[in-house]
Design a protein around this motif. Structure first.
Motif, short mmCIF file in Angstrom:
data_model
loop_
_atom_site.label_atom_id
_atom_site.label_comp_id
_atom_site.label_asym_id
_atom_site.label_seq_id
_atom_site.Cartn_x
_atom_site.Cartn_y
_atom_site.Cartn_z
N UNK A 152 77.18 49.84 -12.26
CA UNK A 152 76.14 50.86 -12.80
C UNK A 152 76.90 52.27 -13.00
N UNK A 153 76.66 52.82 -14.02
CA UNK A 153 77.03 54.32 -14.06
C UNK A 153 75.72 55.21 -14.21
N UNK A 154 75.91 56.06 -13.22
CA UNK A 154 75.11 57.12 -13.08
C UNK A 154 75.42 58.48 -13.43
N UNK A 155 74.70 59.22 -14.44
CA UNK A 155 75.25 60.52 -14.71
C UNK A 155 74.06 61.65 -14.28
N UNK A 156 74.67 62.62 -13.60
CA UNK A 156 73.86 63.73 -12.91
C UNK A 156 73.06 64.44 -14.10
N UNK A 157 71.64 64.83 -13.86
CA UNK A 157 71.02 65.29 -14.77
C UNK A 157 71.22 66.82 -14.77
N UNK A 158 71.39 67.35 -15.97
CA UNK A 158 71.40 68.86 -16.15
C UNK A 158 72.82 69.20 -15.73
N UNK A 159 73.54 68.48 -15.52
CA UNK A 159 74.97 68.91 -15.11
C UNK A 159 75.47 69.66 -14.16
N UNK A 160 75.96 70.94 -14.68
CA UNK A 160 76.32 72.02 -13.87
C UNK A 160 74.99 72.96 -12.95
N UNK A 161 74.04 72.56 -13.78
CA UNK A 161 72.85 73.59 -13.18
C UNK A 161 72.33 72.98 -11.84
N UNK A 162 72.95 71.77 -11.39
CA UNK A 162 72.54 71.29 -10.10
C UNK A 162 73.29 72.10 -9.09
N UNK A 163 74.28 73.12 -9.30
CA UNK A 163 75.28 73.57 -8.58
C UNK A 163 74.86 74.99 -8.45
N UNK A 216 84.05 63.21 -11.88
CA UNK A 216 83.26 64.39 -12.23
C UNK A 216 81.99 64.00 -12.22
N UNK A 217 81.02 64.17 -13.32
CA UNK A 217 79.46 63.89 -13.12
C UNK A 217 79.01 62.72 -13.18
N UNK A 218 80.04 61.62 -13.21
CA UNK A 218 79.42 60.09 -13.33
C UNK A 218 79.91 59.54 -11.87
N UNK A 219 78.82 58.67 -11.41
CA UNK A 219 79.10 57.89 -10.36
C UNK A 219 79.05 56.39 -10.85
#
Length: 951
Positions: A152-163, A216-219
């Motif tokens: 399974x590949x999870x991608x963080x929503x809105x990328x950098x805006x979560x930081x 990076x932004x993928x788990x």
């Protein structure tokens, strides 16, 4: 059928589908929402607990970029977008000055919505890299994923805006808008350290969960069984919920049996090379000409160190390149090509990606395709190519080359994201383009591509095309019918420039039509689209001026631009010139205005011709620039050459005389300003010091008949200066200034003028250390000041003339630094003369004996003498000016013509209003209005002379 449904007080008419059987009725989502049974809640932004801190190098200075104007069509949208982001807590208004202020880029999507991007060019250059962030290698990922069965590949929503950013870092991300300055509270798109910080943060929060690989932004979740997978996924979801992190459902790859990553395919069957890495090689077609075959062999030669039997593989192909061999592709050549593809697609030619090695990408574009190759240590890691779409084939060459770089970065995204890479291009203009800020890129399409590359840390380098073997070959043999990644961004509109071509629709169409009819501009357009010749020798003469500008020229909306300046077609240049000169500004101001807005070859010259021929500008023009100095010759003897003038002080007139050699000064009071009185003073002066050889003076009264007669009788020459040009008698003008200062101070201090003159004549001349009396009499004069007898002893001063000339040459040197030489006038040339502070037409009659002095005829028919420094040349034809005089003025003009009938042969006298007269036989006082000509006629002066003084 439709049935009425009611829930509490809400009533709706809903569609029902009737089926057979005993089933429970089901309400659809739409009806549930309408009955307020379900509420749609938009997910907010996720946010890590940790905050990002941006550190800058100590040797950089803050850069503040002022806000750019935005088109009215998006101004309201921008305002609403800023409010939306402010409500979400992503940005906030800045009310105080900050050190760093970046520009904002507005991207308008095809659906007319907008997104905001930062242009952090200078901020990125100042940032420090984040230390101790190790990107996982392929070998590490292979170890984690090898022989796994569920992925399974999870991608963080809105990328950098979560930081979230720290307060100081947030201040660094301030940007300017027409509505004031704002700052980001979350990491904005385009910040260089964002990928590295994302890797660091995700590893810190998720890397301890067994079965999770962070990239990076993928788990990446991998497990041997579905149950194990679900347990890992549950831990990840719980951890994300605790931290406030959210994933993007649109990019979720859930419970896959295989996953493609970093050039490999991981599945239950093990690890194998991703076919996409060599798909471009497998798609190589048989060459159809010797030139195409040379391109293929060039790529093979580049990879020669990694192919052991290259000569054997290519022997049959090289035979086709011989001059005496006809190019014909045979089955044996097909077999050779198949073997070559196998070698290129396998080890040792093709190597595995290593994150610890430098990354280089070759990217190239041909007329029909794009090619790229990811390389490490000169060995290929992955190949890529695709054919251009019909739309892309119409791109300009520079746009195709830039598109090849974008294609390469998207193709190799998983390899290069978050890493420093070097991209090699054979299109040199891209180097300069890449260094520009996004707002300074004139092409909207190139802007969009540049924004797309903000994701990557790229260093662009130039390499000649003949050394770009792999990418060049792949672009020429690009895979046809290859799938094209969705490129909706190519039609987005980027609003980042401060102004645009602001004309009406009708005028725009007129410019577009004129551009189409201009053959030079059409050829220039072809160069823009297909590429300019490599050498200027291949360019026609009429287009060579554009050769050096080719990298700055853009074709958009049917018009050609040079750095935002519209290139005006030939038939509209006169129209644009008239617009530029409509307010009748001066030459430099008009040129400066033109350089901001328009361009065509010879623009400056056309502006000069337009303004010099403008009668309005000519009428109100300023005085001429000064010409190089022509100094008077220094005499070898004292009182051999003198300067004279008349000054007024305290209601009295004084004759001022100064010697050119000794600077001896005389201030002689006059009872009146008649020629008789002046001649009397001269006689007394000459009786003391001797008769000079030359007298330099102005025309009034020294140019009168009596003075001319006196000079002939006493055997000396009178040289008069040009009217309205006192500089030609600078010695006398300076002497008058000195005399006036002496007279003023003597009057104020109640001192005898003679005492002041005596001291002046004994004071050393500046720079010579000898006084006028020492030069004139070879001795100092006794004054009231106690003086030793030795100092009063006569002593001849030697080499004084040389020292005077040195001083004069030094003065000329500094004077001429701001002077400009002018060509001499010829008979019949058109000029203008100044009358009452405006300039009127005149024509050259003849050159006067004095340097730069001419006789001119004005519009009234009067013949005047003027220095060329006050005679601006005119581009208009005034050759007939003043020859025809109206009947009602004929008598007055005859009088004036008779008075100046011999002005060429003899000296002239001038009235106060500048009119010259000659051959006057008697002196005339202020009250007289008649003159007598040499022929004996008594002539009454015209009315326009009544306010003039005649001498």
């Amino acid at each position: 059928m439709k049935l009425k449904c009611k829930c509490k007080k809400v009533e709706v008419l809903a569609d029902f589908v009737i089926t057979k059987g005993n089933v429970n009725p089901i309400l659809g989502l739409k009806t549930c929402v309408e009955l307020n049974l379900i509420n749609r809640v938009e997910m907010g932004l996720g946010k890590f607990y940790e905050k990002c801190s941006i550190e800058l190098r100590d040797d950089v200075k803050p850069v503040v970029n002022p806000p750019r104007r935005v088109p009215l069509s998006v101004k309201d949208k921008l305002k609403d977008k800023l409010k939306e982001l402010e409500c979400k807590g992503i940005i906030s208004k800045v009310e105080k000055p900050t050190g760093w202020v970046s520009n904002l880029i507005i991207v308008e999507k095809p659906d007319k919505s907008i997104r905001l991007c930062l242009d952090p060019k200078y901020l990125n250059l100042a940032m420090k890299r984040i230390p101790n962030v190790l990107i996982p290698t392929v070998q590490e990922i292979m170890t984690n994923l090898c022989n796994k069965k569920v992925f399974t590949v999870l991608d963080l929503k809105d990328g950098f805006w979560q930081i979230e950013l720290t307060k100081d870092s947030s201040d660094l991300c301030t940007f300017s808008t027409p509505f004031g300055s704002y700052k980001f509270h979350r990491i904005p798109f385009g910040i260089k350290i964002a990928p590295e910080y994302f890797q660091y943060l995700n590893e810190k929060n998720f890397d301890d969960i067994r079965g999770v690989t962070v990239y990076f932004d993928d788990l990446l979740i991998s497990a041997d069984t579905e149950k194990e997978h679900d347990e890992i996924l549950k831990k990840v979801i719980e951890r994300a919920r605790q931290m406030g992190v959210k994933f993007n459902k649109n990019k979720l790859q859930f419970k896959q049996e295989s996953v493609r990553y970093l050039g490999h395919i991981f599945s239950s069957e093990g690890v194998k090379v991703d076919p996409e890495r060599v798909k471009a090689i497998e798609g190589l077609k048989a060459p159809e000409s010797k030139k195409e075959l040379q391109s293929l062999l060039g790529m093979l030669n580049f990879l020669r160190p990694f192919i052991s039997n290259l000569s054997e593989l290519t022997s049959s192909l090289r035979g086709l390149l011989k001059d005496n061999v006809v190019f014909e592709w045979l089955p044996c050549h097909d077999d050779a090509l198949v073997n070559i593809k196998k070698v290129l697609a396998n080890s040792p030619t093709l190597v595995s990606f290593d994150t610890n090695k430098e990354i280089t990408i070759q990217a190239d574009a041909s007329q029909h395709g794009l090619g790229c190759c990811l390389m490490q240590e000169f060995k290929p890691v992955s190949y890529g190519s695709r054919s251009l779409t019909n739309t892309e084939k119409n791109f300009a060459q520079i746009e195709k080359e830039f598109l090849s770089i974008v294609f390469a970065t998207l193709k190799f995204h998983n390899y290069i994201y978050g890493r420093k890479i070097t991209v090699i291009t054979d299109h040199k203009p891209l180097i300069g383009l890449f260094k520009k800020s996004i707002a300074d890129i004139s092409s909207s399409r190139l802007k969009r591509m540049r924004i797309k590359l903000l994701n990557y840390d790229i260093t662009l380098k130039y390499c000649p095309g003949k050394q770009m073997h792999i990418a060049d070959c792949l672009s020429r043999y690009s895979i046809s019918n290859s799938p094209v990644v969705d490129q909706a961004w190519l039609v987005e509109n980027v609003h980042s420039i401060s102004w645009s071509l602001n004309i009406t629709k009708e005028k725009r169409i007129e410019f577009q039509t004129a551009t189409e009819r201009d053959p030079n501009l059409q050829q220039l357009k072809n160069y823009y689209v297909k590429g300019c010749p490599k050498s200027i020798k291949e360019v026609p003469d009429n287009l060579k001026v554009y050769f050096k500008l080719q990298n700055e020229i853009v074709f958009e909306e049917g018009l050609l631009f040079l750095n935002f300046r519209v290139i005006v077609p030939l038939e509209l240049r006169k129209y644009v010139l008239n617009l530029l000169h409509e307010p009748h500004f001066g030459l430099e101001k008009t040129k400066c205005r033109a350089r901001q807005l328009v361009y065509w070859p010879g623009l400056n010259k056309d502006i000069e011709n337009c303004i010099t021929k403008c009668s309005v500008c000519e009428y109100y023009q300023s005085s001429n620039v000064r010409q190089p100095l022509i100094p008077h010759q220094i005499p070898n003897l004292p009182f051999n050459k003198i300067a004279a003038d008349i000054c007024e002080f305290g209601g009295k007139s004084y004759l001022i005389v100064q010697d050119y050699f000794s600077r001896w000064l005389e201030i002689l009071p006059l009872r009146n300003k008649t020629s008789e009185e002046v001649i009397g003073k001269f006689k007394s002066l000459f009786a003391t010091h001797g008769i000079p050889k030359i007298l330099i003076c102005d025309n009034v009264p020294f140019g009168s008949y009596e003075c001319t007669k006196f000079s002939k009788e006493w055997n000396f020459e009178i040289r008069t200066s040009s009217p309205r040009y006192p500089q030609s008698n600078g010695q006398a003008e300076r002497a008058v200034q000195t005399a006036e200062r002496i007279l003023k101070k003597c009057k104020f201090a109640n001192i005898d003028i003679e005492v002041a003159l005596l001291e002046y004549r004994n004071c050393p001349i500046t720079g010579l250390h000898v006084s006028p009396s020492q030069l004139l009499f070879s001795r100092r004069l006794r004054t009231k000041i106690p003086t030793h007898t030795k100092l009063l002893t006569p002593k001849v001063q030697e080499n004084v003339s040389v020292e005077l000339e040195n001083r004069q040459n030094k003065y000329k040197h500094y004077y001429d630094r701001t002077a400009q030489p002018r060509k001499e006038f010829n008979k019949g040339d058109s000029v203008t003369i100044c009358k009452n502070r405006v300039w009127e037409p005149a024509t050259i009659i003849k050159k006067h004996d004095a340097p730069r002095s001419y006789l001119v005829r004005d519009s009234e028919g009067s013949i005047l003498r003027r220095n060329s420094s006050v005679l601006p040349a005119s581009q208009n034809d005034y050759s007939d000016i003043g020859k025809t005089v109206p009947q009602n003025e004929i008598d007055e003009n005859l009088v004036e013509k008779e008075i100046v009938s011999k002005v060429v042969e003899d000296k002239s006298i001038v009235t106060k209003n500048g009119h010259e007269h000659n051959n006057v036989s008697s002196s005339i006082s202020d009250s007289e209005t008649k003159v007598t000509t040499r022929s004996g006629r008594n002539v009454k002066l015209p009315d326009r002379f009544k306010d003039s003084y005649m001498y």
